[in-house]
Motif scaffolding. Sequence first.
Motif, PDB file in Angstrom:
ATOM      1  N   GLY A  97       8.106  11.917  -0.920  1.00 45.38           N
ATOM      2  CA  GLY A  97       7.405  12.069  -0.145  1.00 45.38           C
ATOM      3  C   GLY A  97       6.277  10.914   0.320  1.00 45.38           C
ATOM      4  N   SER A  98       6.494   9.695  -1.114  1.00 42.59           N
ATOM      5  CA  SER A  98       5.562   8.775  -0.678  1.00 42.59           C
ATOM      6  C   SER A  98       5.887   7.842   0.850  1.00 42.59           C
ATOM      7  N   ILE A  99       5.185   6.719   0.861  1.00 44.75           N
ATOM      8  CA  ILE A  99       4.998   6.029   1.998  1.00 44.75           C
ATOM      9  C   ILE A  99       4.752   4.650   1.417  1.00 44.75           C
ATOM     10  N   GLU A 100       5.448   3.419   1.041  1.00 38.92           N
ATOM     11  CA  GLU A 100       5.114   1.969   1.336  1.00 38.92           C
ATOM     12  C   GLU A 100       5.486   1.157   1.694  1.00 38.92           C
ATOM     13  N   GLN A 155      -5.318  -1.510  -7.654  1.00 42.36           N
ATOM     14  CA  GLN A 155      -6.223  -0.326  -7.056  1.00 42.36           C
ATOM     15  C   GLN A 155      -5.551   0.539  -6.418  1.00 42.36           C
ATOM     16  N   ARG A 156      -6.028   1.909  -7.668  1.00 38.28           N
ATOM     17  CA  ARG A 156      -5.359   2.824  -7.149  1.00 38.28           C
ATOM     18  C   ARG A 156      -6.679   3.906  -6.625  1.00 38.28           C
ATOM     19  N   SER A 157      -6.458   4.903  -5.746  1.00 36.10           N
ATOM     20  CA  SER A 157      -7.978   4.907  -5.209  1.00 36.10           C
ATOM     21  C   SER A 157      -8.695   5.998  -6.860  1.00 36.10           C
ATOM     22  N   GLY A 158      -9.691   6.582  -6.585  1.00 34.75           N
ATOM     23  CA  GLY A 158     -10.551   7.184  -7.747  1.00 34.75           C
ATOM     24  C   GLY A 158     -10.079   6.245  -8.908  1.00 34.75           C
ATOM     25  N   SER A 159      -9.821   4.942  -9.090  1.00 31.50           N
ATOM     26  CA  SER A 159     -10.532   4.350 -10.323  1.00 31.50           C
ATOM     27  C   SER A 159     -10.390   2.869 -10.017  1.00 31.50           C
ATOM     28  N   ALA A 160     -10.867   2.240 -10.878  1.00 28.03           N
ATOM     29  CA  ALA A 160     -11.688   0.789 -10.917  1.00 28.03           C
ATOM     30  C   ALA A 160     -10.135   0.050 -10.826  1.00 28.03           C
ATOM     31  N   SER A 161     -10.339  -0.991 -10.163  1.00 29.10           N
ATOM     32  CA  SER A 161      -9.910  -2.531  -9.703  1.00 29.10           C
ATOM     33  C   SER A 161      -9.181  -2.656 -10.830  1.00 29.10           C
ATOM     34  N   THR A 165       0.984  -0.881   0.402  1.00 29.08           N
ATOM     35  CA  THR A 165      -0.095   0.319   0.451  1.00 29.08           C
ATOM     36  C   THR A 165       1.198   1.232   0.033  1.00 29.08           C
ATOM     37  N   SER A 166       0.491   1.778  -1.271  1.00 26.61           N
ATOM     38  CA  SER A 166       1.888   3.165  -0.986  1.00 26.61           C
ATOM     39  C   SER A 166       0.619   4.386  -1.454  1.00 26.61           C
ATOM     40  N   GLU A 167       1.030   5.191  -0.114  1.00 23.39           N
ATOM     41  CA  GLU A 167       0.255   6.811  -0.076  1.00 23.39           C
ATOM     42  C   GLU A 167       1.478   7.814  -0.692  1.00 23.39           C
ATOM     43  N   PHE A 168       1.168   8.701  -1.681  1.00 24.74           N
ATOM     44  CA  PHE A 168       1.405   9.325  -2.277  1.00 24.74           C
ATOM     45  C   PHE A 168       1.147  10.760  -1.709  1.00 24.74           C
ATOM     46  N   PRO A 169       2.008  12.281  -1.558  1.00 26.00           N
ATOM     47  CA  PRO A 169       2.081  13.358  -1.427  1.00 26.00           C
ATOM     48  C   PRO A 169       0.756  13.698  -1.522  1.00 26.00           C
ATOM     49  N   GLY A 170      -0.149  14.195  -2.433  1.00 26.35           N
ATOM     50  CA  GLY A 170      -0.982  14.568  -2.568  1.00 26.35           C
ATOM     51  C   GLY A 170      -2.234  13.888  -2.276  1.00 26.35           C
ATOM     52  N   GLY A 171      -2.312  12.534  -1.515  1.00 26.64           N
ATOM     53  CA  GLY A 171      -3.226  12.023  -0.924  1.00 26.64           C
ATOM     54  C   GLY A 171      -3.406  10.930  -1.656  1.00 26.64           C
ATOM     55  N   GLN A 172      -3.432  10.720  -2.404  1.00 22.81           N
ATOM     56  CA  GLN A 172      -4.143   8.792  -3.669  1.00 22.81           C
ATOM     57  C   GLN A 172      -2.985   7.972  -2.981  1.00 22.81           C
ATOM     58  N   THR A 173      -3.590   6.750  -3.488  1.00 21.67           N
ATOM     59  CA  THR A 173      -3.208   5.472  -2.534  1.00 21.67           C
ATOM     60  C   THR A 173      -3.133   4.943  -4.078  1.00 21.67           C
ATOM     61  N   LEU A 174      -2.369   3.753  -3.855  1.00 24.80           N
ATOM     62  CA  LEU A 174      -2.218   2.554  -4.544  1.00 24.80           C
ATOM     63  C   LEU A 174      -1.679   1.097  -4.475  1.00 24.80           C
TER      64      LEU A 174
END
Length: 271
Positions: A260-263, A70-76, A39-48
């Motif tokens: 700044g991303s955290i995985e 699965q990316r936030s805001g997109s279909a899996s 699970t990755s969290e990006f500086p803009g708030g999106q996740t993967l």
Amino acid sequence: MKKHLLPLLAFFLLMCSCADDAELPEPEKKYYLTRKVSTSEFPGGQTLTIDLRYNYNEKKQLSSITGTNQRSGSASSAINILYSYDAQDRLVRIQYSPELMWDITYNEKNQVDKQIRTSKNTDNSTEIHYYKNSYSASGQRTSLQMWNIIDGAEVPGPIYTYTYTNGQVTFMHGELPTGGTYNNYTFVYDDKKVPLQGIYQLSVPTLIMQEIPRQILADHNLVAHSKTENYQGNNYSFEATYQYNDAGYPVSSIRLWHEGSIERINFTYEN
């Protein structure tokens, strides 16, 4: 006298046998990775989130990786990677999809010779490029040459050379065929076991569709990695920490990326 000696001799032999059995080390347990969740969290708030399941054949060879991306805001999107082996149990193909595959060939010394990437475009055209490996007299991999196939002709790409420290690749230099630096990579490792020992790391990079053929050389887990690219300025770096099980395999990891991303990664095994 003989009647007394025979029981003593039998007792002595029995005790020696027990002592030998007690001194035999227990066979090392081999752990098979069955699941990896990143699970990755990006500086803009999106996740993967990438959730992968690892499947094995009757020979305990990795046969497929299935899962979801699965990316936030997109279909899996589904992941289904297939592994093929030859009669000598050597990995010869990694198929990411019907449109993307890697073929692996070997030289007469049973060393990886070429890693060939074939992809099909939406217009049904095909793109092919491959990496050609070179080795020293002692069998150590020394360089990797990329070649693009354009209109049936082989066009040279970057050449990568390796620097080793204690048997591990710690630096890789990429140079353009016309001269000049293409990019540089540095690697720092722990001393533990990788989740998929003996499996080409080409097939299991951090981002599942990202090409990282250089990681085939890693026998341990990366605790720090950086890339500087002069050609396009696509630079990145990360530092990682791990938690391990009693057998020395990582069960969790946190990667802190330069932007700044955290995985966060969790590993599940069976033995």
